[in-house]
Design a protein around this motif. Structure first.
Motif, PDB file in Angstrom:
ATOM      1  N   ILE A 252       0.813  -1.226   0.000  1.00 22.27           N
ATOM      2  CA  ILE A 252       0.000   0.000   0.000  1.00 22.27           C
ATOM      3  C   ILE A 252       0.840   1.266   0.000  1.00 22.27           C
ATOM      4  N   ASN A 253       2.160   1.155   0.270  1.00 22.55           N
ATOM      5  CA  ASN A 253       3.063   2.308   0.270  1.00 22.55           C
ATOM      6  C   ASN A 253       2.486   3.500   1.045  1.00 22.55           C
ATOM      7  N   PRO A 254       2.254   3.345   2.340  1.00 26.86           N
ATOM      8  CA  PRO A 254       1.657   4.442   3.108  1.00 26.86           C
ATOM      9  C   PRO A 254       2.670   5.547   3.360  1.00 26.86           C
TER      10      PRO A 254
ATOM     11  N   VAL B 156      -7.751  -0.762  -4.435  1.00 25.91           N
ATOM     12  CA  VAL B 156      -8.347   0.331  -3.654  1.00 25.91           C
ATOM     13  C   VAL B 156      -7.572   1.621  -3.936  1.00 25.91           C
ATOM     14  N   PRO B 157      -8.268   2.735  -4.242  1.00 25.69           N
ATOM     15  CA  PRO B 157      -7.558   4.002  -4.498  1.00 25.69           C
ATOM     16  C   PRO B 157      -6.715   4.438  -3.301  1.00 25.69           C
ATOM     17  N   ARG B 158      -5.589   5.068  -3.598  1.00 27.85           N
ATOM     18  CA  ARG B 158      -4.667   5.482  -2.544  1.00 27.85           C
ATOM     19  C   ARG B 158      -5.293   6.533  -1.638  1.00 27.85           C
ATOM     20  N   THR B 159      -6.163   7.385  -2.171  1.00 30.16           N
ATOM     21  CA  THR B 159      -6.785   8.409  -1.331  1.00 30.16           C
ATOM     22  C   THR B 159      -7.637   7.773  -0.233  1.00 30.16           C
TER      23      THR B 159
ATOM     24  N   ILE C  86      -4.775  10.112   7.571  1.00 27.01           N
ATOM     25  CA  ILE C  86      -4.080  11.224   6.923  1.00 27.01           C
ATOM     26  C   ILE C  86      -5.109  12.283   6.538  1.00 27.01           C
ATOM     27  N   ARG C  87      -4.869  13.528   6.991  1.00 20.38           N
ATOM     28  CA  ARG C  87      -5.774  14.633   6.701  1.00 20.38           C
ATOM     29  C   ARG C  87      -4.991  15.812   6.119  1.00 20.38           C
ATOM     30  N   LYS C  88      -5.727  16.728   5.505  1.00 16.73           N
ATOM     31  CA  LYS C  88      -5.090  17.900   4.912  1.00 16.73           C
ATOM     32  C   LYS C  88      -4.512  18.806   5.983  1.00 16.73           C
TER      33      LYS C  88
END
Length: 519
Positions: A302-304, A446-449, A457-459
């Protein structure tokens, strides 16, 4: 009129009366039946016709006739099931697929548990198959795999790069688990070690003193890179840390495989001249060793964020394994990439070894990162990455483990490795361990977003203002500038002189540098 004539007349009169009664009854029935039908048709036509309330009030509209009663016949259980299936075809198909998959996997698991896994033996009962494990002896996965293979009848050699590793292997106190001393960074030493091991394979051995001798055969080379990776934002990782990670986790495994390639691709002569030998396909498959490369798969799938070292190294090792397979498959040397999930090492690692500096804790992995690790970051880094780093560290996936779950049993890994060695599993990529298949699916589809959002993870709406270092202090003097310039020249010269070596040199005075500017 005589009496006879009167009797005949009365008889005819009674017949006429009966006939008239019969015909009148039939006529009445016919009229009643048709009148009823006609009236029903008229009522139905008036009920369906457009009604004009201004001419005739609505209450005079005739009501349509009631529907005929429906006879309810009780259904049997089979008919009810058939009716439900016909109404829920998609759900039924999904249930059939899921049930079939579970049944198949259960059957395969039961067959795998009943399978007898033993290495081949010589006619004298001695061990003939040799396995080389190129991994740190301090890792629990290395020790558990070595002990299991030795218990199943293999001769196991563990690659040791120093005397501490050799003492660690000897401490296992197993006669068929032996250290294989080799210095990968010294090509001459590595060549001598490989040559010495080749002579060992070419020399006949006896299982008992003065017993009948037999030759041993190299069965496999198993590469287990280090499974421990630190997590941090890319901007806070010093260049020296990147260099150390790439040297120890990526370059060292590659050089290890490179050192063993001549031994893997050469037919060892056990007698007679060492000429070229043409083998049949069956003989080559029987005599060719196998290469197994282990890599952790949860993070690399998933490369988080904040896992750049592990994601980069594992991706590079995956690409290297694919290239290696492409080169060795024409030689009929199978290469299998085993992608690891999470395993439970709690019952395997003794408490005395859990604090070993290279063991990595009771689970063979570094402890999960926490908020305390952000204390050493610069203020700008804390403001930029701190909240997301702490949120990601407390998510379900952290440091390569699944929070709240113990992991798969090591027996599952042992069985998979043996099945690859004996040819039961021929796939080039095998996923084993808790989370390996699930996160492989998530990483592909599954999309990375969505993955990032689920990990917390948030802006970040507010960013720190760039402040030059000269704004809070006096500019550097000419002597400091010249010293800095000389340091840069020394670093450049050092990197140029070591370009031909195996490792990248990073000067100690810039080892802790990063891109952040201190105020």
């Amino acid at each position: 009129m005589s009496s006879n004539e009167q009797d005949v007349f009365m008889e005819k009169l009674s017949n006429i009366t009966n006939e008239a009664l019969k015909y009148s009854t039939e006529a009445a029935e016919f009229v009643n039946k048709n009148v009823d039908q006609i009236s029903e048709h008229i009522k139905e036509a008036l009920a369906k016709a457009e009604w004009l309330p201004e001419w005739i009030p609505e209450q005079f509209r005739p009501q349509p006739p009631p529907p005929p009663p429906v006879l309810t016949v009780p259904l049997s259980a089979l008919e009810r099931v058939q009716s439900w299936i016909s109404r829920h075809k998609i759900l039924t198909g999904m249930l059939i697929v899921a049930t079939g998959t579970v049944a198949y996997r259960t059957y395969r698991a039961s067959e795998s548990l009943r399978k007898t896994r033993r290495a081949k033996r010589a006619r004298t009962g001695g061990r003939v198959e040799v396995v080389i494990i190129a991994g740190s002896p301090a890792l629990p996965i290395t020790r558990s795999l070595a002990l299991d293979l030795e218990r199943k009848g293999f001769i196991v050699f563990i690659v040791c790069n120093n005397h501490d590793d050799e003492d660690f292997v000897k401490g296992l106190a197993r006669p068929d688990i032996r250290p294989f001393g080799i210095d990968i960074t010294d090509p001459t030493n590595a060549g001598n070690s490989i040559e010495h091991f080749a002579r060992y394979l070419q020399t006949p051995h006896a299982s008992i003193p003065n017993g009948k001798k037999h030759h041993v055969q190299l069965k496999s080379v198993i590469l287990i890179p280090s499974l421990n990776y630190h997590t941090s934002p890319i901007a806070t990782i010093p260049p020296s840390s990147f260099a150390d990670i790439f040297n120890t986790h990526l370059l060292h495994p590659i050089l290890t495989i490179q050192a063993f390639l001549p031994l893997l691709t050469t037919r060892l002569a056990t007698g007679g001249p060492t000429d070229l030998i043409k083998l049949k396909d069956s003989e080559r498959k029987e005599s060719s060793p196998k290469v197994l490369v282990f890599t952790p798969s949860i993070i690399s799938s998933i490369n988080p964020p904040f896992h750049a070292p592990e994601a980069t190294v594992c991706s590079a090792l995956t690409a290297f394994t694919e290239v290696l397979a492409g080169e060795l498959n024409p030689l009929q040397i199978p290469v299998t990439h085993i992608q690891l999930g999470t395993f439970d090492f709690t019952g395997f690692t003794p408490a005395s070894q859990q604090n070993h500096p290279r063991a990595g804790g009771p689970h063979g992995l570094l402890p999960a990162p926490g908020a305390s690790e952000t204390l050493s970051w610069p203020d700008a880094a804390k403001h930029t990455y701190g909240r997301n780093y702490v949120a990601q560290s407390s998510s379900a996936v952290s440091a390569g483990r699944i929070r709240g779950m113990r992991g798969s049993s090591l027996k599952e890994l042992h069985n998979v490795v043996f099945d690859v060695l004996d040819g039961s599993i021929t796939s080039s990529t095998v996923r084993v361990g808790l989370g390996a298949n699930v996160y492989g699916f998530v990483g592909r589809f599954v999309p990375r977003t969505i993955v990032s959002f689920m990990m917390g993870i948030r802006k970040v709406d507010e960013l720190a203002v760039w402040q030059s270092s000269s704004a809070h202090g006096s500019p550097r003097s000419a002597a400091e500038s010249s010293a800095a310039g000389s340091d840069e020249d020394m670093m450049t010269a050092s990197m140029m002189t070591t370009a031909s070596d195996s490792f990248v040199s990073v000067q100690p005075d810039v080892a802790d540098a990063n891109v952040w500017k201190e105020g």
